[in-house]
Design an enzyme around this catalytic site. Sequence first.
Site, short mmCIF file in Angstrom:
data_model
loop_
_atom_site.label_atom_id
_atom_site.label_comp_id
_atom_site.label_asym_id
_atom_site.label_seq_id
_atom_site.Cartn_x
_atom_site.Cartn_y
_atom_site.Cartn_z
N ASN A 6 17.66 41.53 16.33
CA ASN A 6 16.50 41.31 17.52
C ASN A 6 15.36 42.24 17.37
OD1 ASN A 6 15.41 41.76 20.08
ND2 ASN A 6 16.97 40.58 20.97
N ARG A 17 -0.08 48.27 23.70
CA ARG A 17 -1.85 48.32 23.40
C ARG A 17 -2.46 46.94 23.66
NH1 ARG A 17 -3.89 53.03 21.31
NH2 ARG A 17 -2.98 54.71 22.33
N HIS A 42 13.78 37.12 22.19
CA HIS A 42 13.62 36.72 23.81
C HIS A 42 12.49 36.44 24.22
CE1 HIS A 42 15.64 37.50 27.82
NE2 HIS A 42 14.87 36.38 27.69
N ARG A 44 10.50 35.98 26.87
CA ARG A 44 10.68 35.85 28.48
C ARG A 44 9.69 35.45 29.31
NH1 ARG A 44 14.50 40.46 29.50
NH2 ARG A 44 13.97 40.17 31.70
N THR A 100 18.23 42.52 29.87
CA THR A 100 19.36 41.76 30.42
C THR A 100 20.36 42.52 30.95
OG1 THR A 100 18.48 40.04 28.66
CG2 THR A 100 20.30 39.43 30.12
N GLU A 152 28.16 34.29 23.75
CA GLU A 152 27.90 35.46 23.28
C GLU A 152 28.24 36.52 24.36
OE1 GLU A 152 23.75 36.72 21.98
OE2 GLU A 152 24.18 38.86 22.39
N HIS A 191 24.29 43.68 22.89
CA HIS A 191 23.65 44.08 23.88
C HIS A 191 24.29 45.63 23.90
CE1 HIS A 191 21.29 45.05 27.19
NE2 HIS A 191 20.75 43.75 27.28
N HIS A 214 17.92 46.98 20.12
CA HIS A 214 16.95 48.12 20.33
C HIS A 214 17.50 49.44 19.41
CE1 HIS A 214 16.45 51.93 22.71
NE2 HIS A 214 15.25 51.28 22.88
N1 PXP Z 1 22.06 39.80 22.94
C1 PXP Z 1 21.21 39.32 24.09
C2 PXP Z 1 21.61 38.10 24.77
C3 PXP Z 1 20.01 40.14 24.56
O1 PXP Z 1 19.39 39.64 25.71
C4 PXP Z 1 19.85 41.13 24.11
C5 PXP Z 1 18.78 42.01 24.52
O2 PXP Z 1 17.61 41.31 24.43
C6 PXP Z 1 20.66 41.71 22.80
C7 PXP Z 1 21.72 40.84 22.45
C8 PXP Z 1 20.25 42.76 21.87
O3 PXP Z 1 20.54 43.89 22.74
P1 PXP Z 1 20.08 45.31 22.24
O4 PXP Z 1 18.72 45.43 22.10
O5 PXP Z 1 20.50 46.30 23.17
O6 PXP Z 1 20.66 45.58 20.67
#
Ligand code: PXP
Length: 254
Positions: A6, A17, A42, A44, A100, A152, A191, A214
């Site tokens: 991601n 910026r 994502h 948004r 999320t 998921e 996540h 992340h």
């Molecule tokens: N899966 C979903 C559905 C998410 O919304 C996110 C965050 O955007 C992730 C996975 C990835 O999470 P992380 O950035 O904490 O690894």
Amino acid sequence: MRFYVNIDHVATVRQARRTDEPDPVRAAVLAELGGCDGITVHLREDRRHISDRDVRLLMETARTGINLELATAPDILGLACELAPMQATLVPERREEVTTEGGLALGSAEVRTAMRDALGRLADAGVRTSLFIDPDEDAIEASAELGADAVELHTGEYALADMEGRPAQLDRLVSAARAGRAAGLAVHAGHGLTYENVVPVAAVGEIEELNIGHSIVSRAVLVGLERAVREMKEIIRRAPGMMSAEGWLPPIGF
Ligand code: PXP
């Protein structure tokens, strides 16, 4: 096990910026060179990181598949149906949240109706569908009934649990993954997964795809920072010799 990266937070740095770097489209190329199986973004409603431009370009440039995370805002659902990425993951979205925060509230008839409509439109566009849910049997049952291809499982509570609470959260994920497979759903997870906590989740045989963002972007900042500083230092060191009467050329090779 498929591993999707991601890249939202590459775009978060860019948006800090409102400039054009770092470009998540370039980051996707590097993630693919690193061996990921797909790219997750994502889009948004508030466009706080990934933009429509990013998704459109990624659709043209990615050599792997795109997993587009989205809520059911009409313009975004419309874009998803138009671009038809390999996969769409429907997620809940609240403007005030930092990320999320939980899975879809499939106990609500209103949410189920919105999901049924979105799943139908995405499937008609040829998109594989996934629902982001908490790892609970009710949510699995509802997802199967709605006809999603996959779920998921939200690993956030597992990730946030302390060492004492973690085994129970892992059991919850394993049970949900088994229930998902038994209901004929493909099972993904994601996540809050990090280099420290991913192993037990990656070892669950019923889970076939992980989405991680992340922690990877965070690590990239640290493992890449030393080289980035050295490169800037070198440019500054060479600057006097790079100037001429005609002006200067941007250094090649950086
Ligand atoms: N899966 C979903 C559905 C998410 O919304 C996110 C965050 O955007 C992730 C996975 C990835 O999470 P992380 O950035 O904490 O690894």
